[in-house]
Design a protein around this motif. Structure first.
Motif, short mmCIF file in Angstrom:
data_model
loop_
_atom_site.label_atom_id
_atom_site.label_comp_id
_atom_site.label_asym_id
_atom_site.label_seq_id
_atom_site.Cartn_x
_atom_site.Cartn_y
_atom_site.Cartn_z
N GLU A 601 0.78 -1.27 0.11
CA GLU A 601 0.00 -0.01 -0.09
C GLU A 601 0.74 1.30 -0.01
O GLU A 601 0.62 2.22 -0.71
N HIS A 604 2.16 1.98 -3.49
CA HIS A 604 0.91 2.41 -4.29
C HIS A 604 0.56 4.05 -3.90
O HIS A 604 0.39 4.84 -4.97
N ALA A 611 -1.47 3.24 4.67
CA ALA A 611 -0.59 1.91 4.38
C ALA A 611 -0.64 0.99 5.53
O ALA A 611 -1.15 -0.20 5.69
N VAL A 614 -4.61 0.18 6.18
CA VAL A 614 -5.04 -0.74 5.44
C VAL A 614 -4.37 -2.17 5.63
O VAL A 614 -4.71 -3.28 5.73
#
Length: 799
Positions: A601, A604, A611, A614
């Motif tokens: 994450e 991304h 991050a 999630v």
């Protein structure tokens, strides 16, 4: 590889079944040749042992004991002798029994009767060492001796060979552990087939590993402890690794993916993490080699081989089985829902709410977790390494009863005599000096043989007491030198003390080695200095807390009676090395699965808070399920009847529970929220010089464009009420996380990002006071209109 295994599933299944049955047939035919080669070079007890072997080369064979006690009268009474002596004669005539030395005959017979005349013993010397004596023979000896019992006459037996037949039948612990794991898996998946998959993978991995280890025992020295520990670790990692992959596969099916593509994606994501995690476990196990305790080499071979085969089963056999099952890995309810279209992402479950709570209160949660771990770790300050003996067995066993009878009749030190072995000097003076030494009960010098004299020293205190350890030091450092003799102190008690000392001295090097190797692996995987440092610190905290639990239970005796685990005593000296290896390996598993999702994450979105949030929301449930399974498997080894296995099982169960439920679920994410973007810091020069080792799959290259962008994504960023959001950062990335374009929304919320060519991309949007969102978008030759909606505190998990 996953796609090939999926499409050729019958071939893969037949290969694995053939390997399991082929290895099983070969191992059964060849039998076992486990060897407990135990050596402590450069120790005083080893020098004593070498001298004894030189003088008494034929003193092999296990010696066990028959002990009897009368409630009234004396063991010399004719009524007692007529019950006991015929039993001893029958035992002496059994094939495989070398000699029986009783109290009713011979020059030293009287010494085998207690001073009050109520307790006596006989020694049975077998022709082989304990592990080589057939269990049928030992059971026959036990039955024959105990047949002499009658009212007022108690007969018990002690010794290593007898202890072996006292253990429950093999397979009970493993069966209970597998059954408990199956129940947890069924509750987690709701599907009978999905629950069976991890169990099947673990059985194939452990089965091939154990049979291979059994065959290797004919080629190298492998202790009989190795298969037990290999089963312990193999069941845990085999079930866990399959669980991680099956969970990812089920998630793909629920999102509408084709079963084959879902399996390939699961193996190319979670499967990579499994490969990496298996490597960390093997590295942690190999750390035992630096202790230079040779008997652990066989343990490393057996356990590492089982882990490797479990990883191989999870990455080859599992995709084949997924091909056989297709959508049936989902429950019937989930399959019915899927007929109406893919399930939407859930953002209201317990894991998501907990993840958001950790983000809101990281300091409070981190402080609470640290206090809990510190309280549990406190008992480790009184940790004392040593060796357990039959005095620690369950009170209902004949070995424990025999041990207690000998201690009552001949003193606590009788169960652990010391052997002072001399090769020169005034032996008579040495014997007198030893007799005058504090805490010595009895001294007897055996006739010299080959210039070597063995002096039997019986302490006043038990083998596990601190006073006996002090007596050994006094004999070595003061009594023997002052007598002008050249001698060494040996015997089982002295060997145990030396082993504890050697282990304690080498433990820091061992810990530094496995932490250093794990640090390097995580550094390569996550391109960060802080993540591996955090992992190392967390592993040390988990180790301290788990050993604190061990000390409280097995050394202080808290709950031992409830668990039926015998009597308290020191912690086995070999246990820290083995437990730390397994603990560091398993802890690294959870760290890899947790942080790899966070890192995915982060790549991304470059948003640390998102991050961590999630990553925790998506992995905490599966990590906790995996930990619960491991706890069930490890605690089941309390039923093994082996004190070492029971201690390791309880210690590892405590370590895994604390690691998963407190450290990885609370302390690690809270610390990462507090550290912010520095979690992912790595100096540029170091980043360039390090080789790349990706846990995530390689990203697809973006389309090459010669003359500027070929398309665009544009739209508006608005709140859930339709209000425009100004200054929102909109970033277009490849699916692997590489940034292609980044803009900020205008006053009316509009944005436009350039796209290099048709394909699938990741559009990430974040704004102050709002949650971040990231969605996959598919762009064709024409511009794509895509509006983004941001909600306050939104959690948007992206696979």
């Amino acid at each position: 590889m996953a796609r090939w295994c999926y499409r050729h599933r019958l071939v893969v299944l037949l290969l694995w079944v053939g390997a399991l049955f082929g290895l099983g047939f070969s191992a059964t035919t060849a039998g076992t040749d486990y060897a407990n080669v135990f050596s402590l070079p450069d120790t005083d007890s080893k020098s004593a042992y070498d001298l004894m072997q030189k003088a008494f080369p034929n003193s092999s064979g296990d010696t066990d004991t028959v002990v009897w006690k009368v409630d009234s009268g004396s063991v010399k009474d004719q009524s007692v002798q007529t019950r006991i002596q015929p039993a001893l004669d029958r035992i002496a005539g059994m094939k495989g029994v070398g000699e029986v030395t009783g109290p009713y005959s011979g020059a030293r017979g009287a010494a085998q009767i207690s001073s009050d005349g109520t307790i006596a013993y006989a020694q049975i010397t077998f022709a082989e060492q304990a592990n080589a004596v057939p269990k049928e023979l030992v059971q026959k000896v036990v039955d024959t001796a105990q047949a002499a019992r009658q009212s007022g006459l108690h007969v018990e037996l002690g010794g290593q060979a007898v202890q072996r037949v006292e253990e429950p039948p093999g397979g009970i612990a493993e069966g209970v552990g597998i059954l408990a794991a199956a129940i947890v898996l069924f509750l987690a998946f709701g599907s009978f087939y999905a629950a069976l998959l991890p169990i099947g993978i673990a059985i194939f991995g452990v089965g091939t590993g154990l049979f291979s280890t059994q065959l290797l025992s004919h080629a190298t020295d492998i202790p009989d402890l190795a298969p037990l520990l290999a089963t312990l670790i193999g069941l845990g990692v085999g079930i866990d690794y399959a669980l991680f992959i099956v969970t990812r596969h089920r998630r793909g099916l629920q999102r509408g993916m084709d079963p084959e593509e879902s399996a390939v994606v699961a193996l190319n994501t979670s499967g990579r993490a499994v490969l990496f995690a298996g490597g960390t476990v093997c590295i942690a196990l190999a750390g035992m080699l630096v202790t230079q305790l040779r008997f652990l080499d066989g343990v490393v071979i057996g356990t590492s081989l089982t882990v490797v085969l479990s990883v191989l089963a999870a990455t080859t056999l599992l995709p084949a089985l997924l091909g056989f099952l297709g959508p049936r890995v989902l429950s019937r309810k989930q399959r019915r829902k899927l007929e109406n279209g893919p399930e939407p992402e859930r953002t209201d479950n317990l894991a998501v709410r907990w993840s958001a709570a950790v983000q809101k209160r990281p300091r409070r949660i981190a402080a609470f977790a640290l206090v809990v771990m510190a309280v549990l770790a406190f008992p480790v300050l009184s940790l004392r390494l040593g060796a357990t003996d039959q005095g620690n067995d369950n009170a209902s066993t004949t070995t424990r009863k025999a041990y207690d009878l000998l201690a009552d009749g001949f003193g606590p030190g009788f169960n652990g005599p010391l052997q002072v072995v001399t090769s020169s000097g005034d032996t008579a003076t040495l014997v007198k000096d030893i007799e005058a030494t504090k805490d010595v009960a009895r001294v007897a010098a055996l006739p010299p043989t080959g210039g070597v004299t063995v002096i039997q020293v019986v302490p006043k205190t038990s083998p596990q007491s601190v006073e006996t350890d002090d007596l050994i030091d006094t004999l070595r450092d003061k009594v023997i030198p002052e007598a002008g003799a050249t001698g060494h102190v040996g015997g089982v008690t002295a060997i145990s003390k030396d082993f504890a000392s050697v282990t304690g001295d080498r433990l820091p090097l061992f810990v530094a080695t496995i932490i250093g190797l794990s640090f390097l692996l995580l550094l390569l995987a996550f391109r960060s200095l802080v993540v591996p440092l955090t992992a190392a610190l967390m592993n040390l905290i988990a180790a301290a807390a788990s050993f604190g639990v061990l000390v409280a239970i097995f050394q202080w005796g808290w709950g031992l009676d409830m668990l039926g685990l015998g009597k308290e005593g020191p912690i086995n000296a070999f246990l820290p090395v083995i437990m730390l290896s397994l603990l560091f390996g398993l802890s690294m598993d959870y760290q890899v699965f947790l942080v790899s999702r966070m890192h995915e994450e982060w790549v991304h979105t470059k948003d640390n808070a998102r991050a961590v949030r999630v990553g925790l929301a998506e992995t905490s449930r599966v990590i906790n399920s995996a930990a619960l399974i491991m706890v069930c498997v490890f605690l089941a080894f309390v039923l093994s009847g082996n004190t070492g296995a029971a201690t390791a099982g309880v210690g590892l169960a405590a370590a895994v529970a604390l690691d998963a439920f407190i450290l990885r679920t609370a302390l690690v994410p809270a610390a990462m929220h507090l550290l912010g973007n520095s979690n992912w810091w790595l100096p540029a020069w170091l980043d360039k010089s390090l080789p790349h080792l990706a846990v995530e799959p390689a990203e697809e290259a973006a389309p090459a464009v010669a003359d500027g962008p070929s398309s665009a994504v544009h739209g508006f960023v608005r709140t859930t009420d339709g209000e425009p959001v100004e200054g929102a950062a909109v970033t277009l990335r490849t699916t692997g996380g590489r940034e292609l374009d980044r803009v900020e929304s205008l006053a009316d919320g509009s944005y436009i990002v350039s796209v290099p060519g048709p394909g699938t991309y990741l559009l990430a949007t974040t704004a102050p006071s709002y949650g971040a969102t990231a969605r996959q978008v598919t762009v064709t030759d024409d511009p794509l209109v895509y509006d983004v909606e941001l909600a306050e505190g939104e959690v948007d998990a992206v696979n």
